[in-house]
Design an enzyme around this catalytic site. Structure first.
Site, short mmCIF file in Angstrom:
data_model
loop_
_atom_site.label_atom_id
_atom_site.label_comp_id
_atom_site.label_asym_id
_atom_site.label_seq_id
_atom_site.Cartn_x
_atom_site.Cartn_y
_atom_site.Cartn_z
N TYR A 40 0.84 -1.20 0.00
CA TYR A 40 0.00 0.00 0.00
C TYR A 40 0.87 1.25 0.00
O TYR A 40 2.02 1.22 0.42
CB TYR A 40 -0.92 0.02 1.22
CG TYR A 40 -0.19 0.26 2.52
CD1 TYR A 40 0.02 1.55 3.01
CD2 TYR A 40 0.34 -0.81 3.25
CE1 TYR A 40 0.71 1.77 4.19
CE2 TYR A 40 1.03 -0.60 4.43
CZ TYR A 40 1.22 0.68 4.90
OH TYR A 40 1.91 0.90 6.05
N PHE B 142 2.30 9.76 3.33
CA PHE B 142 2.62 9.65 4.76
C PHE B 142 3.09 8.25 5.15
O PHE B 142 3.66 8.06 6.23
CB PHE B 142 1.42 10.07 5.63
CG PHE B 142 0.17 9.26 5.40
CD1 PHE B 142 0.00 8.02 6.00
CD2 PHE B 142 -0.84 9.76 4.58
CE1 PHE B 142 -1.16 7.29 5.80
CE2 PHE B 142 -1.99 9.03 4.37
CZ PHE B 142 -2.16 7.77 4.98
N ASP B 143 2.89 7.27 4.27
CA ASP B 143 3.35 5.91 4.59
C ASP B 143 3.30 5.07 3.32
O ASP B 143 2.42 5.26 2.47
CB ASP B 143 2.48 5.28 5.68
CG ASP B 143 3.10 4.02 6.26
OD1 ASP B 143 4.30 3.77 6.00
OD2 ASP B 143 2.39 3.27 6.97
N ILE C 195 -7.92 0.36 10.02
CA ILE C 195 -9.05 1.31 9.98
C ILE C 195 -10.23 0.67 9.25
O ILE C 195 -10.07 -0.28 8.47
CB ILE C 195 -8.63 2.63 9.29
CG1 ILE C 195 -8.14 2.37 7.85
CG2 ILE C 195 -7.57 3.35 10.11
CD1 ILE C 195 -7.83 3.63 7.07
N TYR D 91 -9.01 7.86 10.56
CA TYR D 91 -8.51 8.19 11.90
C TYR D 91 -9.35 9.22 12.63
O TYR D 91 -8.97 9.68 13.72
CB TYR D 91 -7.05 8.66 11.80
CG TYR D 91 -6.12 7.54 11.38
CD1 TYR D 91 -5.65 6.61 12.30
CD2 TYR D 91 -5.73 7.39 10.05
CE1 TYR D 91 -4.82 5.58 11.93
CE2 TYR D 91 -4.90 6.36 9.65
CZ TYR D 91 -4.45 5.45 10.59
OH TYR D 91 -3.62 4.42 10.20
N PHE E 211 -5.59 5.73 -0.40
CA PHE E 211 -4.67 4.61 -0.39
C PHE E 211 -4.69 3.89 -1.73
O PHE E 211 -5.75 3.72 -2.35
CB PHE E 211 -5.06 3.58 0.68
CG PHE E 211 -4.83 4.02 2.09
CD1 PHE E 211 -3.60 3.85 2.70
CD2 PHE E 211 -5.87 4.60 2.81
CE1 PHE E 211 -3.40 4.24 4.01
CE2 PHE E 211 -5.67 5.00 4.12
CZ PHE E 211 -4.44 4.82 4.72
#
Length: 473
Positions: free
Chosen positions: A44, A54-55, A74, A100, A117
């Protein structure tokens, strides 16, 4: 799921509120999607709506795994990945309440953030439902069940099973049994049943240690060390009353029932099942409400409680000794002795365990305790005699070993002394030789000195010596 024709996005939310929108970027293959509870394997990349990443598992080069539908990620992820096929790549836009939420995940994800994502689903495998987490039983849910309850130990269940090996059906049956008591099926069936809800249907993949083991099952045409599959449907179950829900009399009644079942298993030679039954006796008798200094009824109940629990420990020790699990046998005997310090059987079975483990001193003391309680116990007398003989043999061997070691050390010391004497003799011989050489050199050195003195002293040749002391001057 509803497709938005204008954007080719799919609304994955149950309420169709647009909070989780998926766009397929690469179609997967096959028709299957990952069942709830399975371990999924994905890559991902997550970013904010402004494009800030961010990731990313792709950047890390490490695929991400989690158990689907278990709240480990999530909400948007559980909804999205459950809709994907193997090999599929999609982009999913997640409103904050499916991600979140109001708090965000500082410092990378701000409050109330919508996230995007890109997810690639590689594969999935069943949920590991073994107690040891050794992946011996992997479960996939085919049809979700109803309610939240699952059967417990002692629950009566009704199931339908279909067993297959290499695609061929070897067993198909409707069955009723009590979890933890009946042993008609392989262990995996009972393990899976305890995880199932009413009306649930699941598939389990079973490794040999939870199936038919090294021997296989000739009746079903299954060879040794075979991996098999079962499809199980939970039709109905009635949970057993938990011990904490029972009163003292109910606990005692249940314990005595398990004690009888354990005795039947011992008689049949099924010591493993007997141990399981005696464990249940001990569990039922973990505590009591009755008071030690209470009424006569309290005292009578406590006496029955003690008697049943001591018997469970003693019978469990017997079974463990039969299975050569002597350490476990000793532990149960010790528990029985704590409750009844004058238990002849506890000391005897502990002695048997120590004797089998060749721990002679402990075996001796255990059999001696038996004879203190009952000096006419012939079995203990015989065991004690044999144990003492073993101790004598052991000490004889130890003495022989130590003597051999002593002799060896003496010989080594003697040899060392001889070596030292030889070295000393060599040193003395060397010293003598050196002394002789020095003496020879000294003698040779004196003669040359005298010759030299004769040559340098002036000789009288008819004239007078020039030395001041000469009388002729």
């Amino acid at each position: 799921m509803v497709m938005d024709a204008s954007s080719n996005s799919i609304d994955l939310t149950p309420s169709q509120d647009g909070g989780v929108l998926k766009v397929i970027k690469k179609e997967g293959f096959g028709e299957e999607t990952a069942p709830s509870g399975t371990k999924v394997i994905v890559h991902y990349t997550g970013k904010l709506t402004d494009g800030t990443v961010f990731d990313s598992s792709v950047t890390r080069g490490d695929k991400f795994t989690f158990n689907l539908g278990k709240g480990q990620v999530i909400k948007a992820w559980d909804l999205c990945v459950a809709s994907m096929k193997r090999g599929e790549i999609c982009e999913v836009t997640c409103a904050s309440k499916y991600a979140y939420g109001k708090r965000g995940s500082p410092p990378k994800i701000p409050p109330n953030a919508t996230l995007i994502f890109e997810i690639e689903l590689f594969d999935w495998e069943g949920e590991d439902i073994t107690e040891d987490e050794d992946r011996g039983i992997l479960k996939e849910i085919v049809t979700e069940g109803i309610d939240d309850q699952t059967p417990n130990d002692g629950a009566s269940v009704e199931i339908s099973i279909v067993g297959t090996y290499e695609g061929k059906v070897f067993q198909e049956k409707d069955a009723k049994f009590i979890i933890g008591e009946d042993v008609e099926f392989i262990p995996a069936i009972y393990t899976a049943a305890k995880t199932m809800k009413k009306n649930e249907c699941c598939k389990i993949v079973v490794k040999p240690q939870y199936g038919f083991g090294q021997d296989g099952k000739e009746e079903f045409g299954i060879p040794g060390n075979a991996k098999i599959e079962y499809k199980i449907t939970m039709n109905e179950f009635v949970r057993a009353k938990e011990t904490w829900e029972m009163d003292d009399n109910e606990r005692l009644t249940g314990a005595l029932d398990y004690k009888d079942k354990g005795a039947a298993s011992v008689k049949a030679g099924d010591y493993l099942h007997a141990i399981a039954m005696y464990d249940k006796v001990i569990d039922h008798l973990d505590h009591h409400e009755a008071k030690e200094d209470g009424s006569d009824d309290d005292k009578a109940l406590i006496q029955k409680w003690y008697t049943a629990k001591v018997a469970a420990h003693l019978n469990s020790a017997l079974c463990h000794n039969k299975l050569k699990q002597h350490t476990d046998a000793v532990e149960h005997c010790d528990e029985a002795i704590k409750m009844d310090p004058h238990s002849e059987k506890a000391y005897f079975r502990r002695g048997e365990a120590f004797y089998a483990e060749r721990v002679w001193d402990h075996a001796k003391s255990s059999f001696q305790e038996v004879l203190k309680i009952n000096c006419n116990n012939k079995a203990a007398t015989n065991f004690l005699s044999k144990t003492i003989q073993q101790i004598k043999l052991q000490r004889k061997k130890e003495l022989a070993t130590f003597k051999g070691m002593f002799d060896k050390f003496v010989k080594e010391d003697e040899a060392d002394d001889i070596r030292k004497q030889i070295e000393l003799q060599k040193e003395r011989a060397k010293a003598k030789a050196e002394k002789r050489n020095v003496e020879k050199n000294v003698e040779s050195g004196d003669a040359s000195d005298k010759t030299t003195e004769k040559e340098t002293v002036p000789m009288e040749t008819g004239g007078c010596c020039s030395a001041p002391s000469c009388e002729r001057n």
